[in-house]
Design a protein around this motif. Structure first.
Motif, PDB file in Angstrom:
ATOM      1  N   LEU A 258      38.547 -36.020  17.754  1.00 22.35           N
ATOM      2  CA  LEU A 258      38.061 -37.225  18.424  1.00 22.35           C
ATOM      3  C   LEU A 258      37.774 -36.955  19.895  1.00 22.35           C
ATOM      4  CD1 LEU A 258      40.463 -39.846  16.811  1.00 22.35           C
ATOM      5  CD2 LEU A 258      38.062 -39.475  16.253  1.00 22.35           C
ATOM      6  N   SER A 259      38.650 -36.201  20.548  1.00 15.13           N
ATOM      7  CA  SER A 259      38.449 -35.868  21.955  1.00 15.13           C
ATOM      8  C   SER A 259      37.188 -35.031  22.147  1.00 15.13           C
ATOM      9  CB  SER A 259      39.671 -35.130  22.492  1.00 15.13           C
ATOM     10  OG  SER A 259      39.507 -34.781  23.849  1.00 15.13           O
ATOM     11  N   ALA A 260      36.970 -34.077  21.252  1.00 13.91           N
ATOM     12  CA  ALA A 260      35.795 -33.212  21.350  1.00 13.91           C
ATOM     13  C   ALA A 260      34.497 -33.999  21.192  1.00 13.91           C
ATOM     14  CB  ALA A 260      35.868 -32.116  20.297  1.00 13.91           C
ATOM     15  N   HIS A 261      34.569 -35.149  20.546  1.00 19.52           N
ATOM     16  CA  HIS A 261      33.382 -35.978  20.355  1.00 19.52           C
ATOM     17  C   HIS A 261      33.289 -37.095  21.400  1.00 19.52           C
ATOM     18  CE1 HIS A 261      33.222 -33.922  16.440  1.00 19.52           C
ATOM     19  NE2 HIS A 261      31.951 -34.247  16.450  1.00 19.52           N
ATOM     20  N   GLY A 262      34.022 -36.965  22.481  1.00 15.35           N
ATOM     21  CA  GLY A 262      33.856 -37.863  23.617  1.00 15.35           C
ATOM     22  C   GLY A 262      34.703 -39.108  23.625  1.00 15.35           C
ATOM     23  N   HIS A 263      35.640 -39.229  22.698  1.00 14.81           N
ATOM     24  CA  HIS A 263      36.499 -40.407  22.685  1.00 14.81           C
ATOM     25  C   HIS A 263      37.735 -40.199  23.554  1.00 14.81           C
ATOM     26  CE1 HIS A 263      33.918 -42.121  19.690  1.00 14.81           C
ATOM     27  NE2 HIS A 263      34.123 -41.118  18.858  1.00 14.81           N
ATOM     28  N   ALA A 264      38.222 -41.277  24.127  1.00 15.77           N
ATOM     29  CA  ALA A 264      39.403 -41.234  24.996  1.00 15.77           C
ATOM     30  C   ALA A 264      40.641 -41.410  24.137  1.00 15.77           C
ATOM     31  CB  ALA A 264      39.323 -42.333  26.043  1.00 15.77           C
ATOM     32  N   VAL A 265      41.372 -40.331  23.907  1.00 13.65           N
ATOM     33  CA  VAL A 265      42.505 -40.328  22.987  1.00 13.65           C
ATOM     34  C   VAL A 265      43.821 -40.351  23.758  1.00 13.65           C
ATOM     35  CG1 VAL A 265      43.674 -39.107  21.118  1.00 13.65           C
ATOM     36  CG2 VAL A 265      41.170 -39.059  21.277  1.00 13.65           C
ATOM     37  N   THR A 266      44.697 -41.257  23.354  1.00 10.41           N
ATOM     38  CA  THR A 266      46.085 -41.266  23.812  1.00 10.41           C
ATOM     39  C   THR A 266      46.956 -40.934  22.613  1.00 10.41           C
ATOM     40  OG1 THR A 266      45.689 -42.941  25.516  1.00 10.41           O
ATOM     41  CG2 THR A 266      47.966 -42.640  24.777  1.00 10.41           C
ATOM     42  N   GLY A 267      47.722 -39.861  22.704  1.00 10.55           N
ATOM     43  CA  GLY A 267      48.604 -39.464  21.621  1.00 10.55           C
ATOM     44  C   GLY A 267      50.043 -39.778  21.956  1.00 10.55           C
ATOM     45  N   VAL A 268      50.778 -40.270  20.978  1.00 17.65           N
ATOM     46  CA  VAL A 268      52.199 -40.583  21.142  1.00 17.65           C
ATOM     47  C   VAL A 268      52.969 -39.888  20.038  1.00 17.65           C
ATOM     48  CG1 VAL A 268      53.943 -42.398  21.098  1.00 17.65           C
ATOM     49  CG2 VAL A 268      51.759 -42.814  22.224  1.00 17.65           C
ATOM     50  N   ASP A 269      54.054 -39.231  20.401  1.00 18.37           N
ATOM     51  CA  ASP A 269      54.906 -38.596  19.393  1.00 18.37           C
ATOM     52  C   ASP A 269      56.338 -38.583  19.894  1.00 18.37           C
ATOM     53  OD1 ASP A 269      54.156 -36.754  16.769  1.00 18.37           O
ATOM     54  OD2 ASP A 269      56.087 -36.239  17.663  1.00 18.37           O
ATOM     55  N   VAL A 270      57.283 -38.666  18.964  1.00 16.14           N
ATOM     56  CA  VAL A 270      58.705 -38.685  19.324  1.00 16.14           C
ATOM     57  C   VAL A 270      59.224 -37.303  19.678  1.00 16.14           C
ATOM     58  CG1 VAL A 270      59.591 -38.348  16.979  1.00 16.14           C
ATOM     59  CG2 VAL A 270      60.915 -39.709  18.622  1.00 16.14           C
TER      60      VAL A 270
END
Length: 208
Positions: free
Chosen positions: A64-76
């Motif tokens: 998704l990031s490579a296609h120009g979307h602004a990604v927020t990732g969350v993980d424990v």
């Protein structure tokens, strides 16, 4: 396993210890890439996407990031988040527990939640879904993988490593009802086979 076990800590430690066994830097499951491509086809340009339970960021956040979307990732898992920051420098990653974190209403065009709800205490899953619906803009998408059958349990030496893992999930019908109660419209679903069993993939939308 005793009732007083801290299941959050167990899941966090499991992914900290077994991060590389779960997914290597170069692992790009074709199924996940296909889901990411289908999601991209539903999104506007430069969409805001939450990858809830992002793991090491491969392949969904990376795609998704490579296609120009602004990604927020969350993980424990702190180990998973550190790897994601290295592997997907164009996205933003935060170590947090989904049951104890939050975002402003309408923050995202999509929420991706793959194989994450199944690691949360089942009594907390309906509220997490309600919060995800609020985090979405009207018309926003949820892509979620839940359990197919009702089960709660622990696997010792998960993936052949030195740590256990814990899961808790209702059957797919209950997850479908929880999605509807949270405010989602389920648009499509399918069985996702895995080994002798499988999971349930849901495409759901916050009504416009």
């Amino acid at each position: 396993m005793p009732e007083d076990v801290d299941h959050r800590a167990l899941v966090r430690r499991g992914y900290d210890v077994l991060s590389e066994r779960y997914r290597g830097d170069g692992d790009t499951p074709a199924r996940h890439l296909a889901w990411a491509a289908e999601l991209r086809a539903r999104l506007p340009a430069r969409a805001r996407v939450l990858d809830a339970g992002c793991g090491n960021g491969i392949p969904v956040a990376a795609d998704l990031s490579a296609h120009g979307h602004a990604v927020t990732g969350v993980d424990v898992s702190g180990v998973q988040v550190a790897r994601a920051r290295r592997l997907v420098p164009g996205a933003r990653f935060v170590r947090a527990d989904l049951t104890r974190t939050g975002f402003a209403a309408g923050s995202f065009d999509a929420v991706v939640c793959l194989y994450v709800l199944i690691h949360l205490p089942r009594q907390e899953q309906p509220e997490v879904l309600r919060r995800m619906c609020r985090w979405l803009r009207p018309g926003g998408w949820l892509l979620a993988v839940t359990g197919e059958t009702d089960w709660t349990g622990t696997e010792q030496n998960w993936l052949g490593g030195p740590a256990p893992m814990w899961w808790s999930h209702p059957d797919a019908g209950t997850s479908r009802r929880w999605l509807a109660a949270a405010g989602f419209q389920v648009v499509a679903e399918e069985f996702v086979p895995e080994g002798a069993g499988g999971h349930r993939l849901f495409w759901a939308r916050r009504p416009a």
